[in-house]
Write an enzyme that holds these catalytic residues in place. Structure first.
Site, short mmCIF file in Angstrom:
data_model
loop_
_atom_site.label_atom_id
_atom_site.label_comp_id
_atom_site.label_asym_id
_atom_site.label_seq_id
_atom_site.Cartn_x
_atom_site.Cartn_y
_atom_site.Cartn_z
N GLU A 46 0.88 -1.27 -0.09
CA GLU A 46 -0.10 0.06 -0.10
C GLU A 46 0.97 1.29 -0.08
O GLU A 46 1.78 1.27 0.86
CB GLU A 46 -0.91 0.06 1.36
N THR A 47 0.44 2.34 -0.68
CA THR A 47 1.06 3.58 -0.53
C THR A 47 -0.29 4.42 -0.20
O THR A 47 -1.25 4.47 -0.71
CB THR A 47 1.45 4.03 -2.05
#
Length: 259
Positions: A46-47
């Site tokens: 995830e970013t």
């Protein structure tokens, strides 16, 4: 264009453990296609991107392939950056997200996230699921994830998933879980439908697993361990239709993205 960048290991007190997330503070939203490209370039599960609002921050999460409506570990990581790296002088953050308002509290070294529960409902065991996970499934429950209950902790540890097979079983996101001697429950999480084979520590999955185990064990506060190769600890406290997820973070890297 230059953007600040933070690589944070979430749900752990030590780097190289827990779940890594990229965190990128923004002053205003960039084009969605560019956000997705940056997330793909980061190549972590995830970013998290956020921009300031009048009340707090607008927060969004991207896997390398898609935007998702909720991510626990990247919220924890983003909160850690706001509290510890950006000069934020409060102990409470209000996030505006696709999943509604999320409130995050800093209490000493702990960060407590207030999330909506996603209590799962019993469902038939999908055809081929036991074979795809490599262990016998006793029962399944579903709410966004398919919660797969197995006999014991060793079955969770021994599972050898066929990720290609899992990707073809809807909805493409699975929690494998069992009771534990040292914790209230343990789990592993697989999301091939979102381009993630095994996620190291998954906050959103505990919005599903915590209500299930709270009902089974008759207790509101549970100590959980996600037993991936990196591993991580999550303390879950049920409060009505909300669940508080508590954990810690360790900053691994900070720098600059050049675009």
């Amino acid at each position: 264009m230059q953007l600040p960048f933070f690589h944070v290991d979430a749900f752990t007190q030590k780097t190289l453990q827990g779940n890594p997330a990229a965190v990128i503070p923004l002053t205003a939203w960039l084009d969605d296609a560019l956000l997705q490209k940056i997330a793909a370039e980061n190549n972590v599960s995830e970013t998290a991107f956020f921009v300031p609002t009048d009340k707090g921050f607008h927060l969004r999460w991207f896997t390398p392939t898609t935007e998702v409506p909720l991510c626990g570990h990247a919220t924890l990581a983003a909160s850690s950056v706001i509290f510890n790296e950006l000069g934020f002088d409060k102990n409470l953050i209000h996030f505006e997200t696709q999943s509604g308002e999320l409130i995050v509290l800093k209490k000493g070294d702990d960060i407590i996230m207030d999330f909506p529960t996603k209590a799962p409902k019993p469902c038939p065991i999908p055809a081929g699921l036991s074979e795809a996970l490599g262990v016998p499934i006793l029962e399944t429950h579903e709410n966004h994830f398919v919660l797969c209950v197995v006999k014991n902790e060793q079955d969770v540890l021994n599972a050898t998933p066929d990720h290609n097979a899992l990707a073809n079983i809807a909805p493409g996101e699975f929690i494998l879980t069992a009771r534990s001697r040292d914790y209230d429950f343990v789990s592993r999480c697989f999301a091939p439908g979102h381009g993630i084979t095994e996620d190291p520590v998954t906050g959103a999955a505990h919005c599903v697993s915590a209500p299930y185990w709270a009902d089974k064990l008759g207790k509101a506060t549970l100590r959980a361990r996600q037993v991936s190769m990196r591993g991580g600890d999550v303390t879950c406290t049920l409060k009505g239709n909300r669940v508080e997820l508590m954990g810690q973070c360790s900053l691994f890297l900070k720098g600059t993205i050049f675009l």
